[in-house]
Write an enzyme that holds these catalytic residues in place. Structure first.
Site, PDB file in Angstrom:
ATOM      1  N   HIS A   1       3.465   4.622  -8.659  1.00  0.00           N
ATOM      2  CA  HIS A   1       3.842   4.425  -7.263  1.00  0.00           C
ATOM      3  C   HIS A   1       4.470   5.734  -6.766  1.00  0.00           C
ATOM      4  CE1 HIS A   1       6.310   2.821  -3.919  1.00  0.00           C
ATOM      5  NE2 HIS A   1       5.502   1.787  -3.913  1.00  0.00           N
TER       6      HIS A   1
ATOM      7  N   ASP B   1       9.669   2.021 -14.762  1.00  0.00           N
ATOM      8  CA  ASP B   1       9.692   1.397 -13.435  1.00  0.00           C
ATOM      9  C   ASP B   1       9.168  -0.029 -13.600  1.00  0.00           C
ATOM     10  OD1 ASP B   1       8.967   0.366 -10.996  1.00  0.00           O
ATOM     11  OD2 ASP B   1       7.759   2.074 -10.368  1.00  0.00           O
TER      12      ASP B   1
ATOM     13  N   GLN C   1       6.881  -4.087 -11.005  1.00  0.00           N
ATOM     14  CA  GLN C   1       5.801  -5.087 -11.065  1.00  0.00           C
ATOM     15  C   GLN C   1       5.779  -5.825 -12.397  1.00  0.00           C
ATOM     16  OE1 GLN C   1       4.055  -5.907  -8.463  1.00  0.00           O
ATOM     17  NE2 GLN C   1       4.582  -4.215  -7.109  1.00  0.00           N
TER      18      GLN C   1
ATOM     19  N   LYS D   1      10.975  -8.290  -5.134  1.00  0.00           N
ATOM     20  CA  LYS D   1       9.701  -8.672  -5.741  1.00  0.00           C
ATOM     21  C   LYS D   1       9.876  -9.814  -6.748  1.00  0.00           C
ATOM     22  CE  LYS D   1       8.031  -3.938  -5.285  1.00  0.00           C
ATOM     23  NZ  LYS D   1       7.107  -3.956  -4.149  1.00  0.00           N
TER      24      LYS D   1
ATOM     25  N   CYS E   1       0.797   2.775  -1.808  1.00  0.00           N
ATOM     26  CA  CYS E   1       1.724   3.842  -2.228  1.00  0.00           C
ATOM     27  C   CYS E   1       1.332   4.407  -3.585  1.00  0.00           C
ATOM     28  CB  CYS E   1       3.175   3.347  -2.268  1.00  0.00           C
ATOM     29  SG  CYS E   1       3.794   2.884  -0.664  1.00  0.00           S
TER      30      CYS E   1
HETATM   31  N1  PMP Z   1       7.242   1.000  -8.141  1.00  0.00           N
HETATM   32  C1  PMP Z   1       6.301   0.061  -8.079  1.00  0.00           C
HETATM   33  C2  PMP Z   1       5.374  -0.121  -9.243  1.00  0.00           C
HETATM   34  C3  PMP Z   1       6.195  -0.738  -6.949  1.00  0.00           C
HETATM   35  O1  PMP Z   1       5.264  -1.674  -6.884  1.00  0.00           O
HETATM   36  C4  PMP Z   1       7.100  -0.547  -5.876  1.00  0.00           C
HETATM   37  C5  PMP Z   1       7.002  -1.380  -4.612  1.00  0.00           C
HETATM   38  N2  PMP Z   1       5.715  -1.536  -4.131  1.00  0.00           N
HETATM   39  C6  PMP Z   1       8.059   0.443  -5.996  1.00  0.00           C
HETATM   40  C7  PMP Z   1       8.118   1.184  -7.147  1.00  0.00           C
HETATM   41  C8  PMP Z   1       9.065   0.705  -4.923  1.00  0.00           C
HETATM   42  O2  PMP Z   1       9.917  -0.380  -4.789  1.00  0.00           O
HETATM   43  P1  PMP Z   1      10.951  -0.463  -3.577  1.00  0.00           P
HETATM   44  O3  PMP Z   1      10.173  -0.155  -2.336  1.00  0.00           O
HETATM   45  O4  PMP Z   1      11.446  -1.870  -3.629  1.00  0.00           O
HETATM   46  O5  PMP Z   1      12.010   0.546  -3.847  1.00  0.00           O
END
Ligand code: PMP
Length: 429
Positions: A143, A220, A223, A246, A387
């Protein structure tokens, strides 16, 4: 890569026995108020859980209770409301610690989410321990929030960002990963589960190999946490981050877990209230963890809501959740794969939570066309690059249509998705 045996530390993977792990999905759905609405005249089918999850009533109630019952600031008040709010906040920290198997309570830091957690580590531990000539290793499936903070840091200190490639199924190239590791590698920062493709990465192997060259590892978990059991002690990583929204909690709150000695070695980040021991104009001394990294008034309601969400989620039975979602993933993959004109994107052997696809070129449809036609049928999916633009670049697509799962989804949701996609193809062809 074939699916590894389910690791004890990460039961977000397949192969969980389904017998005796059955959830009462109707009863779970009844607890999610937002599910029970019509969108564009059709009952909502919510398949955008990778972006954010809908909230159970107990989480909404926890927010209401805080704002109506003990709305006060924490940590500094002697009055009863403040003490009650402080107790609830610190109870939530205990819930987080237990949920992720963190060795120490003080290592669980409340942040806004994964984005803030990664930036915090980059700007504290990273800024002090990564320097000119060092290397940071990420994967090509990250991401943006696990790419950009490291680019910024590397640019600033003269370090190099290296990228682990992946194959056409969306599986990391572990041989390439091993070859990229060297004594120059100071940090490996990878997702646990890819948000764009759903691949579950072999994080245990990544952690062991990184540690063997003396590198630290940040995972991270954005997910991964929503799809099953994660235990940071068993994983053996150095930092783990996740976003509450999430995993059925409010937006604006998340968790950074890090080993005490590393968080302390990174030092303070934001300056302000709560992170100090004593302030004079001549000198400021700093608080212990977790306060050291939690400057200012925290998102008190969000933290209490996160505690309620994790308690609710745990009580469902995390292995049962993983088994249910694996069943849905297999069912949905089969349904979508059978549709003429659908090309699945992300077909790794070991996946969690994500069904991504594009329509064949001859149909000439952008993923957002499909998303809009599905929305007209009350079906919420995400379209675009998620993203993760480098992932889309590798597949040579502008984006994908992504249906992403939560525990309250059922096979009927996937039947509706497949019917909706067939209808959309009919309209676009
Ligand atoms: N890493 C991953 C794998 C994600 O899916 C996301 C959110 N789509 C993020 C980071 C960023 O999370 P946040 O916008 O809640 O900070």
């Amino acid at each position: 890569m074939s699916a590894p045996a389910p690791a004890t530390a990460t039961a977000v993977v397949a192969d969980v026995p389904t017998q005796a792990l059955t959830l009462d999905i109707d009863a779970i759905r009844a607890q999610i108020p937002a599910l029970h609405q019509q969108v564009n005249g059709r009952p909502l089918v919510y398949l955008d859980n990778g972006a954010t999850s809908l909230k159970p009533q107990v989480v909404i109630d926890a927010l209401l209770d805080y704002y109506t019952g003990c709305c006060a600031n924490v940590h500094r008040g002697v009055h009863s409301l403040s003490q009650r709010a402080t107790t609830l906040l610190e109870q939530a920290r205990v819930t987080v610690q237990q949920h992720i198997g963190a060795p120490e309570l003080a290592e669980c830091i409340f942040v806004r989410g994964v984005t803030e957690g990664i930036n915090l580590i980059a700007q504290t531990w990273g800024a002090r321990h990564i320097g000119a000539g060092d290397e940071v290793l990420i994967s090509a499936m990250e991401h943006h929030s696990n790419i950009v903070p490291w680019q910024v840091l590397c640019d600033r200190v003269g370090a190099t960002l290296k990228v682990i490639p992946f194959d056409e199924s969306g599986t990391l190239d572990m041989a390439a990963f091993t070859a990229l590791l060297s004594p120059k590698t100071k940090l490996v920062s990878v997702g646990h589960v890819s948000n764009a493709l759903g691949t579950v990465h072999p994080v245990e192997r990544i952690i062991a190999a990184a540690h063997a060259v003396g590198a630290k590892v940040l995972i991270d978990g954005a997910q991964a946490i929503p799809h099953g059991r994660v235990d940071v002690s068993e994983l053996g990583c150095d930092f783990y981050v996740f976003s509450g929204h999430k995993v059925y909690a409010p937006t604006g709150i998340g968790v950074l877990w890090g080993r005490r000695e590393l968080l302390e070695a990174g030092g303070h980040w934001h300056g302000g209230g709560d992170m100090i021991r004593r302030v004079t104009f001549e000198e400021t001394t700093y608080a212990e963890l977790p306060g050291l990294l939690e400057a200012g008034t925290p998102h008190i309601a969000g933290i209490i809501g996160l505690g309620a969400a994790l308690t609710w989620f745990n009580e469902l039975g995390l292995d049962a959740v993983a088994a249910h979602e694996q069943d849905l993933l297999a069912y949905g993959t089969q349904l979508l794969s059978e549709i003429d004109g659908v090309r699945m994107i992300g077909t790794a052997a070991n996946k969690a939570g994500v069904l991504g696809f594009v329509l064949d070129d001859h149909i000439g449809a952008h993923p957002s066309d499909v998303g809009m036609l599905l929305d007209q049928q009350g079906i919420a999916v995400r379209t675009g690059h998620h993203c993760a633009e480098p992932v889309m670049d590798q597949f040579g697509v502008p984006g994908t249509v992504r249906a992403s799962l939560a525990v309250y989804n059922n096979r009927a949701d996937l039947d509706a998705l497949a019917a909706g996609v067939r209808k959309a193809i009919g309209m676009l062809s």
